[in-house]
Enzyme design. Structure first.
Site, PDB file in Angstrom:
ATOM      1  N   CYS A  55      -1.047   3.983  -6.280  1.00  0.00           N
ATOM      2  CA  CYS A  55      -1.876   3.322  -5.265  1.00  0.00           C
ATOM      3  C   CYS A  55      -2.063   1.906  -5.787  1.00  0.00           C
ATOM      4  O   CYS A  55      -2.288   1.712  -6.993  1.00  0.00           O
ATOM      5  CB  CYS A  55      -3.214   4.042  -5.142  1.00  0.00           C
ATOM      6  SG  CYS A  55      -4.493   3.102  -4.273  1.00  0.00           S
ATOM      7  N   CYS A 113       0.874  -1.170   0.000  1.00  0.00           N
ATOM      8  CA  CYS A 113       0.000   0.000   0.000  1.00  0.00           C
ATOM      9  C   CYS A 113       0.912   1.220   0.000  1.00  0.00           C
ATOM     10  O   CYS A 113       1.732   1.382   0.917  1.00  0.00           O
ATOM     11  CB  CYS A 113      -0.852  -0.027   1.266  1.00  0.00           C
ATOM     12  SG  CYS A 113      -1.759   1.488   1.565  1.00  0.00           S
TER      13      CYS A 113
HETATM   14  N1  DGL Z   1      -4.063   0.769  -1.839  1.00  0.00           N
HETATM   15  C1  DGL Z   1      -3.629   1.860  -1.055  1.00  0.00           C
HETATM   16  C2  DGL Z   1      -2.432   2.582  -1.629  1.00  0.00           C
HETATM   17  O1  DGL Z   1      -1.657   1.977  -2.342  1.00  0.00           O
HETATM   18  C3  DGL Z   1      -4.554   2.783  -0.347  1.00  0.00           C
HETATM   19  C4  DGL Z   1      -5.962   2.965  -0.692  1.00  0.00           C
HETATM   20  C5  DGL Z   1      -6.700   3.648   0.435  1.00  0.00           C
HETATM   21  O2  DGL Z   1      -7.054   2.936   1.371  1.00  0.00           O
HETATM   22  O3  DGL Z   1      -6.879   4.866   0.403  1.00  0.00           O
HETATM   23  O4  DGL Z   1      -2.192   3.728  -1.361  1.00  0.00           O
END
Ligand code: DGL
Length: 241
Positions: free
Chosen positions: A173, A69
């Site tokens: 993301c 993430c």
């Molecule tokens: N998948 C996550 C990222 O790479 C975050 C998404 C979220 O929960 O805002 O930043």
């Protein structure tokens, strides 16, 4: 066992690359949907949330933790200081995009927290950014998480519709690689960049260097913090596609 986490199922895009390179490892995937989205949380809130996830993964016996993430990865220095375990963090693949086409129009899409973080600012400031557009996409990961295809298309049209000269898109993301087609519907054909290959190579290097490579049958366990069975189904559907 390799621990890997995200605010939801987006990190599956990273897990896929890991399995390609390390098929004989066991994986424990933590989807923190109880606390999603991470991208609109304050740094202080997020520190508590991700510390709890890391504690869970350590208690389950993980030998290394992959932060799948970008938003949670902005806290990697904090986590490394606090916990005595190997971490591999992802970051927006801005270097890759810049090396590939420094003189072309680059669009960086990420969550608000990632774009506003000191960690991303440091990376961004290393380059000449005159052709770069930074776009914080509040709410987009949540739409992807819920697989709301219509709403995703409307969101992207509104956010990206005004750009007609983008060549490269940094998917900052881990949810965003799941909507490449939707993005191209608005921007036309573009080159995509994300940090997942870099992460899997780094995990391989670290495990090899520390003699920690495994030779298991590659089991994958999925855990969702709100015990949502639909998430688990969606996760395995994407993973097996
Ligand atoms: N998948 C996550 C990222 O790479 C975050 C998404 C979220 O929960 O805002 O930043």
């Amino acid at each position: 066992m390799i621990g890997i986490f995200d605010s939801g199922i987006g990190g599956v895009t990273v897990l896929k690359k890991l399995i390609d390179l390390l098929p004989n490892e066991e994986y424990l995937y933590y989807s923190d949907s109880k606390n999603s989205p991470y991208g609109d949380k304050s740094e202080e809130e997020l520190k508590i949330i991700v510390s709890n996830v890391v504690t869970y993964l350590i208690n389950r016996g993980c030998k290394i933790i992959v932060i799948a993430c970008n938003t949670a990865s902005t806290l990697s220095d904090y986590l490394r200081e606090k916990f005595n375990i190997l971490f591999v963090a992802i970051e927006p693949a801005y270097k890759l995009a810049h090396d590939f086409a420094y003189n072309k129009r680059i669009l960086v899409m990420a969550t608000k927290r990632t774009i506003e973080s000191d960690k991303f600012k440091k990376l961004y400031d290393k380059y000449n950014n005159s052709n770069t557009i930074l776009l914080s996409c509040s709410g987009l990961a949540d739409l992807i998480e819920k697989d709301l295809q219509n709403e995703i298309d409307i969101y992207l049209k509104e956010k990206l519709g005004k750009y007609n000269d983008i060549n490269c898109v940094v998917l900052g993301c881990t949810h965003y690689p799941l909507i490449k087609n939707n993005i191209e519907k608005v921007l036309g054909k573009v080159e995509f960049f994300d940090g997942s290959s870099g992460v899997s190579k780094r995990v391989f290097e670290l495990l090899e260097k520390n003699n920690m490579l495994d030779d298991s049958n590659g089991d994958i366990e999925f855990f969702d913090s709100s015990f949502d069975k639909n998430k688990e189904n969606k996760f395995f559907e994407i993973l097996n596609n």
